[in-house]
Design an enzyme around this catalytic site. Structure first.
Site, PDB file in Angstrom:
ATOM      1  N   TYR A  67       1.034  -1.130   0.012  1.00  0.00           N
ATOM      2  CA  TYR A  67       0.112   0.008   0.041  1.00  0.00           C
ATOM      3  C   TYR A  67       0.783   1.144   0.055  1.00  0.00           C
ATOM      4  O   TYR A  67       1.856   1.306   0.861  1.00  0.00           O
ATOM      5  CB  TYR A  67      -0.959   0.091   1.085  1.00  0.00           C
ATOM      6  N   ASP A 103       9.588   2.553  -0.685  1.00  0.00           N
ATOM      7  CA  ASP A 103       8.307   3.376   0.048  1.00  0.00           C
ATOM      8  C   ASP A 103       8.602   2.969   1.635  1.00  0.00           C
ATOM      9  O   ASP A 103       8.540   1.840   2.129  1.00  0.00           O
ATOM     10  CB  ASP A 103       7.026   2.894  -0.360  1.00  0.00           C
ATOM     11  N   LYS A 105       5.218   8.828   8.734  1.00  0.00           N
ATOM     12  CA  LYS A 105       5.080   8.074  10.164  1.00  0.00           C
ATOM     13  C   LYS A 105       5.852   8.525  11.029  1.00  0.00           C
ATOM     14  O   LYS A 105       5.775   9.549  11.936  1.00  0.00           O
ATOM     15  CB  LYS A 105       4.925   6.688  10.131  1.00  0.00           C
TER      16      LYS A 105
HETATM   17  C1  LIG Z   1       4.018   2.015   3.201  1.00  0.00           C
HETATM   18  C2  LIG Z   1       3.136   3.045   3.243  1.00  0.00           C
HETATM   19  N1  LIG Z   1       3.046   4.108   2.253  1.00  0.00           N
HETATM   20  C3  LIG Z   1       2.128   5.165   2.251  1.00  0.00           C
HETATM   21  C4  LIG Z   1       1.255   5.278   3.124  1.00  0.00           C
HETATM   22  C5  LIG Z   1       0.359   6.286   3.146  1.00  0.00           C
HETATM   23  O1  LIG Z   1       0.645   7.150   4.079  1.00  0.00           O
HETATM   24  P1  LIG Z   1      -0.227   8.073   4.737  1.00  0.00           P
HETATM   25  O2  LIG Z   1      -1.659   7.342   5.426  1.00  0.00           O
HETATM   26  O3  LIG Z   1       0.241   8.937   5.697  1.00  0.00           O
HETATM   27  O4  LIG Z   1      -1.275   8.930   3.484  1.00  0.00           O
HETATM   28  C6  LIG Z   1       1.242   4.066   4.183  1.00  0.00           C
HETATM   29  C7  LIG Z   1      -0.059   4.408   5.187  1.00  0.00           C
HETATM   30  O5  LIG Z   1      -0.217   3.427   6.039  1.00  0.00           O
HETATM   31  C8  LIG Z   1       2.084   3.010   4.066  1.00  0.00           C
HETATM   32  O6  LIG Z   1       1.978   2.269   5.192  1.00  0.00           O
END
Ligand SMILES: Cc1ncc(COP(=O)(O)O)c(C=O)c1O
Length: 428
Positions: A142, A237, A270
């Protein structure tokens, strides 16, 4: 008396589904979501006054636990100086310098407000820098909820994705190639077919959105090699893994296993905000020069580099650099995971678990899965029973079998032992 049920009913009248992010609604596990009144160190307390050992940590950011004194002090000081100016501040430079010091694959970083925004911008940057339209993502990863990322695999190998959300047009999904995680053969085939058109590959190095699945070393090695060969950028990511699995993030872990390994673009969120809305993406200078105002890739934000959020992030990053921080966090997380494994074995329950730094995952499966399809073979009813038994016992695990768990510096030996005791009963 205020109850979780009453709050949920009231919330559902004014907020779709009663929540501002779907997983909070407990749809996967059933039951009533807990409305949280406050956090205290390793605990969260709900509206009914019930206290839980918190293994969600706001889905990753709260690596120091709730209300860490140094973070609190930094945030309160920043708040008195002003919430937002829409003009640059010195603290943004300090945070950028701090991040770059810890992640040598990047020379410059741009601060944004959410992980979604950061991955969206990273992909636009990759497309702008390479002049190519397509990118690869992997099933089960995700990367936030931008249109081109809400895509699942089509039928057959290396086909273009189909939207997973209403409102995403086939056009928005048309340049997204979705492949199976940890499948080197599929990756080779996709590069052979689309290589010259690929701007980037985006991947969670340890996929926390299918609980906890590591990219295998052969897979990550092939990914790096193929990206370089074909001129595509490798986007890690690390929104979840960044400063969570190690001080140098997951990329430092893979750099130890794969000589010369480094991503081209990294995405963080995060932990770098310590619980405030803050995320970032960065790369070497030659790639970052494509961003506005220097280059043609537009990217902006009213609240980007927000003074209170950057204060929170900076204070958090300073704490996690203290000697022994990650050693202690890792040992605690390992103790939890090994303990759960032992409790499951006592009860004859099929179980596998893994962890890195302060992030962990467990499966009601005999072996650690390597991809999303296998993760989803978990006995959902059994997971849901386990989740609710733990919740009733005051242990708050992620309310879905495909989500990772998080341990903070505030978790004590007693918290881990209480968790294992609850699991012993719950798995019986
Ligand atoms: C690996 C990863 N990338 C991107 C996101 C998206 O981040 P946000 O919820 O701050 O938009 C998340 C959210 O949990 C994530 O776990």
């Amino acid at each position: 008396m205020v109850t979780n049920s009453l709050l949920f009913e009231r919330a559902a009248r004014v907020i779709p589904g009663g929540v501002n992010s779907p997983v909070r609604a407990f749809r996967a596990v059933g039951g009533t979501p807990r409305f949280i009144a406050r956090g205290e160190g390793a605990y969260i307390v709900d509206a009914e006054g019930k206290r839980y050992v918190d293994y969600i940590g706001s889905w990753g950011p709260m690596i120091l636990g709730h209300g860490h004194p140094a973070v609190l002090e930094a945030v309160m000081k920043a708040a008195t100086e002003g919430f937002s100016f829409g003009a640059p501040t010195e603290r943004e430079i300090e945070l950028a310098e701090e991040i770059l010091k810890l992640v040598p694959s990047m020379e410059q970083v741009r601060l944004v407000s959410s992980g979604t925004e950061a991955t969206m911008s990273a992909i636009r940057l990759a497309r702008g820098a390479t002049g190519r339209p397509k990118f690869i993502k992997f099933e089960g990863c995700y990367h936030g909820h931008t249109d081109a990322l809400l895509v699942k695999a089509g039928s057959g190998l290396a086909t273009f994705g189909h939207p997973t959300s209403a409102g995403v047009t086939p056009g928005a999904a048309a340049d997204t190639v979705v492949l199976e995680y940890n499948n080197v053969e599929q990756l080779e085939a996709a590069f052979a077919e689309h290589g010259p058109q690929l701007a980037c590959v985006i991947i969670e190095p340890i996929a926390g959105n299918m609980n906890f699945v590591r990219a295998s070393v052969p897979f990550m090695t092939a990914l790096r090699r193929l990206c370089t060969q074909h001129g595509a950028l490798l986007v890690l990511d690390e929104v979840m893994t960044g400063f969570r699995v190690a001080l140098g993030s997951a990329q430092s872990h893979y750099a130890k296993l794969i000589p010369g390994f480094a991503p081209d673009i990294s995405v963080f969120g995060k932990v770098i905000g310590g619980g405030m809305p803050l995320a970032a993406f960065g790369a070497k200078r030659d790639v970052m020069q494509h961003l506005a105002p220097l280059g043609g890739v537009y990217q902006a934000g009213t609240l980007s580099g927000n003074p209170v959020a950057t204060a929170c992030g900076l204070a958090t990053l300073r704490e996690i650099q203290k000697p022994g921080f990650f050693e202690s966090l890792s040992a605690k997380t390992r103790q939890l995971v090994d303990g759960l494994q032992a409790v499951a074995a006592e009860n004859g329950v099929p179980f596998s678990a893994d962890c890195e730094g302060g992030m962990f995952g467990f499966f009601l499966l005999p072996e650690l899965p390597q991809n999303y399809t296998t993760v989803m073979t978990t006995d959902k009813e059994r997971f849901n029973r386990f989740f609710h038994a733990m919740l009733d016992a005051g242990i708050y695990l992620a309310p879905a079998l495909y989500e990772a768990g998080f341990v903070s510096a505030a978790h004590s030996q007693a918290d881990i032992e209480a968790t294992l005791a609850a699991a012993r009963t719950a798995l019986r």
